[in-house]
Design a protein around this motif. Structure first.
Motif, PDB file in Angstrom:
ATOM      1  N   ARG A 149     -10.296  22.862  66.785  1.00  0.00           N
ATOM      2  CA  ARG A 149     -10.303  23.723  66.009  1.00  0.00           C
ATOM      3  C   ARG A 149      -8.909  24.120  65.045  1.00  0.00           C
ATOM      4  NH1 ARG A 149     -14.489  25.168  62.120  1.00  0.00           N
ATOM      5  NH2 ARG A 149     -13.012  25.747  60.049  1.00  0.00           N
ATOM      6  N   PRO A 150      -7.760  24.066  66.213  1.00  0.00           N
ATOM      7  CA  PRO A 150      -7.288  25.324  65.530  1.00  0.00           C
ATOM      8  C   PRO A 150      -5.954  24.334  65.083  1.00  0.00           C
ATOM      9  CG  PRO A 150      -7.686  25.989  67.943  1.00  0.00           C
ATOM     10  CD  PRO A 150      -7.861  24.749  67.340  1.00  0.00           C
ATOM     11  N   LEU A 151      -5.823  22.415  65.595  1.00  0.00           N
ATOM     12  CA  LEU A 151      -5.514  21.596  64.969  1.00  0.00           C
ATOM     13  C   LEU A 151      -5.801  21.301  63.866  1.00  0.00           C
ATOM     14  CD1 LEU A 151      -2.988  19.103  65.517  1.00  0.00           C
ATOM     15  CD2 LEU A 151      -3.567  18.309  67.193  1.00  0.00           C
ATOM     16  N   PHE A 152      -6.831  21.378  64.016  1.00  0.00           N
ATOM     17  CA  PHE A 152      -7.361  20.430  62.736  1.00  0.00           C
ATOM     18  C   PHE A 152      -7.380  21.959  61.608  1.00  0.00           C
ATOM     19  CE2 PHE A 152     -10.350  21.090  59.184  1.00  0.00           C
ATOM     20  CZ  PHE A 152     -11.108  18.925  58.938  1.00  0.00           C
ATOM     21  N   ASP A 153      -7.748  23.008  62.033  1.00  0.00           N
ATOM     22  CA  ASP A 153      -6.802  24.524  61.022  1.00  0.00           C
ATOM     23  C   ASP A 153      -5.529  23.682  60.371  1.00  0.00           C
ATOM     24  OD1 ASP A 153      -9.994  25.433  60.830  1.00  0.00           O
ATOM     25  OD2 ASP A 153      -9.016  27.166  61.895  1.00  0.00           O
ATOM     26  N   ARG A 154      -4.447  23.878  61.441  1.00  0.00           N
ATOM     27  CA  ARG A 154      -3.667  23.392  61.110  1.00  0.00           C
ATOM     28  C   ARG A 154      -2.887  22.629  60.110  1.00  0.00           C
ATOM     29  NH1 ARG A 154       1.239  21.213  65.187  1.00  0.00           N
ATOM     30  NH2 ARG A 154       3.268  21.413  64.241  1.00  0.00           N
ATOM     31  N   LEU A 155      -3.702  21.534  59.950  1.00  0.00           N
ATOM     32  CA  LEU A 155      -3.261  20.020  59.083  1.00  0.00           C
ATOM     33  C   LEU A 155      -3.965  21.278  58.153  1.00  0.00           C
ATOM     34  CD1 LEU A 155      -4.155  17.261  61.244  1.00  0.00           C
ATOM     35  CD2 LEU A 155      -2.342  17.804  60.531  1.00  0.00           C
ATOM     36  N   HIS A 156      -5.390  20.882  57.739  1.00  0.00           N
ATOM     37  CA  HIS A 156      -5.918  21.787  56.664  1.00  0.00           C
ATOM     38  C   HIS A 156      -5.161  22.559  56.123  1.00  0.00           C
ATOM     39  CE1 HIS A 156      -9.671  22.959  54.559  1.00  0.00           C
ATOM     40  NE2 HIS A 156      -9.128  24.230  54.488  1.00  0.00           N
ATOM     41  N   ARG A 157      -4.609  23.474  56.745  1.00  0.00           N
ATOM     42  CA  ARG A 157      -3.501  24.730  55.808  1.00  0.00           C
ATOM     43  C   ARG A 157      -2.335  23.668  55.397  1.00  0.00           C
ATOM     44  NH1 ARG A 157       1.043  26.563  58.353  1.00  0.00           N
ATOM     45  NH2 ARG A 157       0.291  25.663  60.313  1.00  0.00           N
ATOM     46  N   LEU A 158      -1.636  23.182  56.283  1.00  0.00           N
ATOM     47  CA  LEU A 158      -0.336  22.005  55.246  1.00  0.00           C
ATOM     48  C   LEU A 158      -0.950  21.547  54.230  1.00  0.00           C
ATOM     49  CD1 LEU A 158       0.645  21.176  58.858  1.00  0.00           C
ATOM     50  CD2 LEU A 158       1.561  23.011  57.387  1.00  0.00           C
ATOM     51  N   ILE A 159      -2.031  20.544  54.296  1.00  0.00           N
ATOM     52  CA  ILE A 159      -2.610  19.797  53.028  1.00  0.00           C
ATOM     53  C   ILE A 159      -2.272  21.165  52.176  1.00  0.00           C
ATOM     54  CG2 ILE A 159      -4.284  18.420  51.956  1.00  0.00           C
ATOM     55  CD1 ILE A 159      -4.583  17.838  54.995  1.00  0.00           C
ATOM     56  N   LEU A 160      -3.522  22.090  51.895  1.00  0.00           N
ATOM     57  CA  LEU A 160      -3.604  23.150  51.008  1.00  0.00           C
ATOM     58  C   LEU A 160      -2.333  23.244  50.404  1.00  0.00           C
ATOM     59  CD1 LEU A 160      -7.378  23.654  51.521  1.00  0.00           C
ATOM     60  CD2 LEU A 160      -6.858  22.247  50.388  1.00  0.00           C
ATOM     61  N   GLY A 161      -1.773  23.647  51.351  1.00  0.00           N
ATOM     62  CA  GLY A 161      -0.193  24.642  51.028  1.00  0.00           C
ATOM     63  C   GLY A 161       0.318  23.498  50.197  1.00  0.00           C
ATOM     64  N   ALA A 162       0.226  21.687  50.808  1.00  0.00           N
ATOM     65  CA  ALA A 162       1.246  21.424  49.419  1.00  0.00           C
ATOM     66  C   ALA A 162       0.187  21.505  47.987  1.00  0.00           C
ATOM     67  CB  ALA A 162       1.387  20.351  50.530  1.00  0.00           C
ATOM     68  N   TYR A 163      -0.711  21.130  48.413  1.00  0.00           N
ATOM     69  CA  TYR A 163      -1.830  20.858  47.565  1.00  0.00           C
ATOM     70  C   TYR A 163      -2.901  20.946  47.140  1.00  0.00           C
ATOM     71  CZ  TYR A 163       1.107  16.431  47.500  1.00  0.00           C
ATOM     72  OH  TYR A 163       2.227  15.368  48.513  1.00  0.00           O
ATOM     73  N   PRO A 164      -2.944  22.448  46.890  1.00  0.00           N
ATOM     74  CA  PRO A 164      -3.493  23.625  46.367  1.00  0.00           C
ATOM     75  C   PRO A 164      -4.560  22.810  46.269  1.00  0.00           C
ATOM     76  CG  PRO A 164      -2.095  24.122  45.530  1.00  0.00           C
ATOM     77  CD  PRO A 164      -1.422  23.234  46.308  1.00  0.00           C
ATOM     78  N   GLU A 165      -4.684  22.069  44.677  1.00  0.00           N
ATOM     79  CA  GLU A 165      -5.573  21.569  44.218  1.00  0.00           C
ATOM     80  C   GLU A 165      -6.255  19.691  44.860  1.00  0.00           C
ATOM     81  OE1 GLU A 165      -2.247  18.498  43.510  1.00  0.00           O
ATOM     82  OE2 GLU A 165      -2.707  20.537  44.407  1.00  0.00           O
ATOM     83  N   ALA A 166      -6.148  19.760  46.111  1.00  0.00           N
ATOM     84  CA  ALA A 166      -6.734  18.766  47.144  1.00  0.00           C
ATOM     85  C   ALA A 166      -8.425  19.204  47.176  1.00  0.00           C
ATOM     86  CB  ALA A 166      -6.080  18.746  47.986  1.00  0.00           C
ATOM     87  N   GLY A 167      -9.144  17.917  46.924  1.00  0.00           N
ATOM     88  CA  GLY A 167     -11.035  17.973  46.516  1.00  0.00           C
ATOM     89  C   GLY A 167     -11.253  18.044  48.661  1.00  0.00           C
ATOM     90  N   LEU A 168     -12.237  18.183  48.503  1.00  0.00           N
ATOM     91  CA  LEU A 168     -12.617  18.086  50.311  1.00  0.00           C
ATOM     92  C   LEU A 168     -13.556  17.649  49.816  1.00  0.00           C
ATOM     93  CD1 LEU A 168     -12.323  18.269  53.005  1.00  0.00           C
ATOM     94  CD2 LEU A 168     -12.285  20.933  53.111  1.00  0.00           C
ATOM     95  N   VAL A 169     -14.135  16.859  50.380  1.00  0.00           N
ATOM     96  CA  VAL A 169     -15.491  15.701  50.633  1.00  0.00           C
ATOM     97  C   VAL A 169     -15.532  14.614  52.137  1.00  0.00           C
ATOM     98  CG1 VAL A 169     -15.285  15.613  48.133  1.00  0.00           C
ATOM     99  CG2 VAL A 169     -14.710  14.089  49.608  1.00  0.00           C
TER     100      VAL A 169
END
Length: 113
Positions: free
Chosen positions: A17-37
């Motif tokens: 979970r910490p690694l997934f959360d790290r990637l999630h944070r980096l993705i949304l930090g760069a692309y806050p408009e990113a959709g997650l499906v």
């Protein structure tokens, strides 16, 4: 967030979970408009017509759909993480040696239009 994505996230093993959360944070930090499906049974981030799949496997996180040409710098620095065509497998211990800047570079190379 839809129920399928939430169910997937709730099922991630605590050691990954910490690694997934790290990637999630980096993705949304760069692309806050990113959709997650959910796509192909895994969380998929969409920005415009670009997609990046981030799935959990028994030893860590896999990233699918990254752009091999645009992500060549990351791949050349970490060839041992490339597994098959278009797959990066990150074990938590491997990811500890990869900076957020390097992961962000890979994310931008994959999601930037």
């Amino acid at each position: 967030m839809n129920a399928g994505v939430q169910t997937y996230l709730d099922g991630i093993a605590s050691e990954h979970r910490p690694l997934f959360d790290r990637l999630h944070r980096l993705i949304l930090g760069a692309y806050p408009e990113a959709g997650l499906v959910l796509s192909y049974g895994m969380p998929t981030y969409r920005v415009g017509d670009r997609k990046l799949h981030v799935g959990v496997w028994q030893h860590g996180i896999s990233i699918y759909g990254w752009d091999r040409d645009r992500g060549a710098a990351f791949a050349s620095r970490h060839p041992n993480l490339i597994k098959g065509k278009g797959t990066i497998q990150l074990r938590s211990r491997d990811a500890a040696d990869i900076t957020d800047d390097e992961l962000s570079e890979l994310i931008r190379a994959s999601l930037e239009n």
